[in-house]
Write a protein that holds these residues in place. Structure first.
Motif, PDB file in Angstrom:
ATOM      1  N   GLY A 105       0.819  -1.209   0.000  1.00  0.00           N
ATOM      2  CA  GLY A 105       0.000   0.000   0.000  1.00  0.00           C
ATOM      3  C   GLY A 105       0.846   1.250   0.000  1.00  0.00           C
ATOM      4  O   GLY A 105       2.079   1.193   0.104  1.00  0.00           O
ATOM      5  N   SER A 106       0.197   2.385  -0.171  1.00  0.00           N
ATOM      6  CA  SER A 106       0.818   3.705  -0.230  1.00  0.00           C
ATOM      7  C   SER A 106       1.699   3.818  -1.488  1.00  0.00           C
ATOM      8  O   SER A 106       1.730   2.902  -2.312  1.00  0.00           O
ATOM      9  N   ASN A 107       2.419   4.936  -1.635  1.00  0.00           N
ATOM     10  CA  ASN A 107       3.269   5.049  -2.832  1.00  0.00           C
ATOM     11  C   ASN A 107       4.646   4.411  -2.558  1.00  0.00           C
ATOM     12  O   ASN A 107       4.978   4.110  -1.406  1.00  0.00           O
ATOM     13  N   GLY A 133       0.772   0.606  -3.475  1.00  0.00           N
ATOM     14  CA  GLY A 133      -0.640   0.228  -3.598  1.00  0.00           C
ATOM     15  C   GLY A 133      -1.318   0.770  -4.844  1.00  0.00           C
ATOM     16  O   GLY A 133      -2.545   0.892  -4.862  1.00  0.00           O
ATOM     17  N   TYR A 134      -0.531   1.084  -5.860  1.00  0.00           N
ATOM     18  CA  TYR A 134      -1.129   1.612  -7.094  1.00  0.00           C
ATOM     19  C   TYR A 134      -0.888   0.608  -8.217  1.00  0.00           C
ATOM     20  O   TYR A 134       0.258   0.303  -8.540  1.00  0.00           O
ATOM     21  N   GLY A 158      -2.785  -1.456   2.827  1.00  0.00           N
ATOM     22  CA  GLY A 158      -3.134  -0.044   3.074  1.00  0.00           C
ATOM     23  C   GLY A 158      -3.502   0.653   1.781  1.00  0.00           C
ATOM     24  O   GLY A 158      -2.705   1.405   1.219  1.00  0.00           O
ATOM     25  N   LEU A 159      -4.710   0.386   1.313  1.00  0.00           N
ATOM     26  CA  LEU A 159      -5.175   0.997   0.054  1.00  0.00           C
ATOM     27  C   LEU A 159      -6.283   2.009   0.318  1.00  0.00           C
ATOM     28  O   LEU A 159      -6.879   2.531  -0.617  1.00  0.00           O
ATOM     29  N   GLY A 160      -6.597   2.255   1.599  1.00  0.00           N
ATOM     30  CA  GLY A 160      -7.755   3.096   1.951  1.00  0.00           C
ATOM     31  C   GLY A 160      -9.031   2.273   1.859  1.00  0.00           C
ATOM     32  O   GLY A 160      -9.069   1.227   1.196  1.00  0.00           O
ATOM     33  N   ALA A 161     -10.077   2.739   2.573  1.00  0.00           N
ATOM     34  CA  ALA A 161     -11.370   2.031   2.565  1.00  0.00           C
ATOM     35  C   ALA A 161     -12.257   2.652   1.480  1.00  0.00           C
ATOM     36  O   ALA A 161     -12.186   3.857   1.249  1.00  0.00           O
ATOM     37  N   LYS A 163     -11.520   0.233  -0.674  1.00  0.00           N
ATOM     38  CA  LYS A 163     -10.722  -0.520  -1.648  1.00  0.00           C
ATOM     39  C   LYS A 163      -9.999  -1.713  -1.004  1.00  0.00           C
ATOM     40  O   LYS A 163     -10.016  -2.819  -1.535  1.00  0.00           O
ATOM     41  N   GLY A 184      -5.558   1.011   6.201  1.00  0.00           N
ATOM     42  CA  GLY A 184      -5.777   2.420   5.845  1.00  0.00           C
ATOM     43  C   GLY A 184      -4.474   3.157   5.621  1.00  0.00           C
ATOM     44  O   GLY A 184      -3.608   2.710   4.876  1.00  0.00           O
ATOM     45  N   GLY A 185      -4.302   4.292   6.339  1.00  0.00           N
ATOM     46  CA  GLY A 185      -3.104   5.111   6.143  1.00  0.00           C
ATOM     47  C   GLY A 185      -1.965   4.756   7.095  1.00  0.00           C
ATOM     48  O   GLY A 185      -1.022   5.537   7.244  1.00  0.00           O
ATOM     49  N   ASP A 188       1.619   5.089   5.905  1.00  0.00           N
ATOM     50  CA  ASP A 188       2.072   6.489   5.878  1.00  0.00           C
ATOM     51  C   ASP A 188       2.586   6.915   7.255  1.00  0.00           C
ATOM     52  O   ASP A 188       3.567   7.649   7.368  1.00  0.00           O
ATOM     53  N   ARG A 218      -9.542  16.205   4.444  1.00  0.00           N
ATOM     54  CA  ARG A 218     -10.400  15.176   5.036  1.00  0.00           C
ATOM     55  C   ARG A 218     -11.782  15.697   5.422  1.00  0.00           C
ATOM     56  O   ARG A 218     -12.669  14.935   5.771  1.00  0.00           O
ATOM     57  N   ARG A 221     -14.896  14.163   3.845  1.00  0.00           N
ATOM     58  CA  ARG A 221     -15.120  12.799   4.340  1.00  0.00           C
ATOM     59  C   ARG A 221     -15.692  12.825   5.746  1.00  0.00           C
ATOM     60  O   ARG A 221     -16.571  12.052   6.103  1.00  0.00           O
TER      61      ARG A 221
HETATM   62  N1  UDP Z   1      -3.730   4.181  -1.450  1.00  0.00           N
HETATM   63  C1  UDP Z   1      -3.134   3.190  -2.212  1.00  0.00           C
HETATM   64  N2  UDP Z   1      -3.709   2.872  -3.400  1.00  0.00           N
HETATM   65  C2  UDP Z   1      -4.842   3.474  -3.853  1.00  0.00           C
HETATM   66  C3  UDP Z   1      -5.453   4.473  -3.047  1.00  0.00           C
HETATM   67  C4  UDP Z   1      -4.858   4.790  -1.823  1.00  0.00           C
HETATM   68  O1  UDP Z   1      -2.117   2.610  -1.828  1.00  0.00           O
HETATM   69  O2  UDP Z   1      -5.300   3.130  -4.940  1.00  0.00           O
HETATM   70  C5  UDP Z   1      -3.116   4.497  -0.146  1.00  0.00           C
HETATM   71  C6  UDP Z   1      -2.757   5.952   0.057  1.00  0.00           C
HETATM   72  O3  UDP Z   1      -1.492   6.229  -0.526  1.00  0.00           O
HETATM   73  C7  UDP Z   1      -2.729   6.027   1.584  1.00  0.00           C
HETATM   74  C8  UDP Z   1      -3.805   5.007   1.986  1.00  0.00           C
HETATM   75  O4  UDP Z   1      -4.068   4.234   0.840  1.00  0.00           O
HETATM   76  O5  UDP Z   1      -1.475   5.540   2.047  1.00  0.00           O
HETATM   77  C9  UDP Z   1      -5.122   5.642   2.423  1.00  0.00           C
HETATM   78  O6  UDP Z   1      -4.908   6.449   3.482  1.00  0.00           O
HETATM   79  P1  UDP Z   1      -6.106   7.141   4.257  1.00  0.00           P
HETATM   80  O7  UDP Z   1      -5.496   7.939   5.353  1.00  0.00           O
HETATM   81  O8  UDP Z   1      -7.037   7.801   3.300  1.00  0.00           O
HETATM   82  O9  UDP Z   1      -6.838   5.847   4.816  1.00  0.00           O
HETATM   83  P2  UDP Z   1      -7.822   5.717   6.028  1.00  0.00           P
HETATM   84  O10 UDP Z   1      -6.965   5.243   7.163  1.00  0.00           O
HETATM   85  O11 UDP Z   1      -8.461   7.045   6.283  1.00  0.00           O
HETATM   86  O12 UDP Z   1      -8.753   4.658   5.492  1.00  0.00           O
END
Ligand code: UDP
Length: 241
Positions: A105-107, A133-134, A158-161, A163, A184-185, A188, A218, A221
């Protein structure tokens, strides 16, 4: 015991119990799933029943926020305490148990920094593999085969919810890790890209406010949260939402 928050079933357990369950899952023969819904995610699940069903099929579903705890109290089925997904991961890292983890997940830059930070700070943990995660749908079979080759015990997604939950649900039977957790994040935060919420905000139950100050995008959201609590109040008064 599960508590029903507008149709989403959430485990009412302590942080210590959640950690014990996580360890037992790591030793389990079948793949177990962990989801960490907060109030925004519960609101999303209330509107999207397919997503709600996915959450409800999780092996462990923890209340990741004061919004969920408050909703449970409004609905007269009180959850004892918030169990934050990030804290659960930290407790696992800080335990002295040897565990192998795959971070997904994440970049690319952020996930690499999270990996370095874990390697530096937690000698008991093996990072079996990682990737950003892309991706395109057609890459998924290769991603899964790469994850499986590493033989990681725990996969953090960690792709966010929603997803990450939809991904976990759809592919859990193909993934050979013992535990798959939606985070989630958290990657990060592990990378230091997003700061941990200072204790003072945590103690005042104002974590959401701190996150809003740091990440004003945010706001849209978060506007879902008052609506979510309003629906809970309506359900308590009229018996239906
Ligand atoms: N992310 C990812 N791929 C995607 C969309 C999001 O890896 O296609 C990652 C994004 O870089 C971040 C995480 O998903 O690291 C989402 O973080 P966010 O704080 O929005 O998640 P939450 O904890 O609020 O669900």
């Amino acid at each position: 015991m599960k508590v029903n928050i507008l149709g989403t079933l959430i485990d009412n357990i302590s942080k210590e119990k959640a950690l014990k369950i996580l360890f037992s899952f790591i030793n389990s023969a079948n793949t177990q799933t962990i989801y960490t819904p907060n109030a925004e995610i519960c609101m999303e699940a209330y509107k999207n029943k397919t997503f709600q069903q996915v959450l409800n099929e999780g092996s462990l579903v923890i209340p990741d926020g004061q919004g969920v705890v408050l909703a449970s109290k409004i609905l007269k089925t009180p959850i004892d305490e918030k169990v934050a997904g990030f804290k659960l991961i930290l407790s696992l890292l800080e335990s002295n148990k040897p565990i192998s983890i795959y971070l997904f997940g994440s970049n690319s830059d952020t996930v690499e920094r999270a990996v370095s930070s874990i390697k530096k700070n937690y000698s008991n943990i093996t990072i079996a593999g990682y990737r950003n995660g892309y991706f395109k749908d057609e890459e998924i079979p290769l991603i899964i085969s790469d994850i499986n080759k590493t033989k990681a015990e725990l996969l953090l997604v960690g792709l966010g919810a929603p997803k990450q939950e939809l991904f976990i649900h759809q592919y859990k039977d193909k993934i050979k890790c013992n535990v798959i957790m939606g985070v989630g994040g958290s990657i990060d935060v592990l990378a230091g890209k997003v700061k941990k919420v200072p204790e003072i905000f945590v103690n005042l139950s104002l974590e959401w406010f701190y996150r809003l100050l740091k990440q004003p995008k945010r706001l849209l959201r978060m506007l879902k949260i008052p609506l979510f609590l309003y629906i809970c109040i309506k359900k308590r008064i009229f018996g239906k939402s």
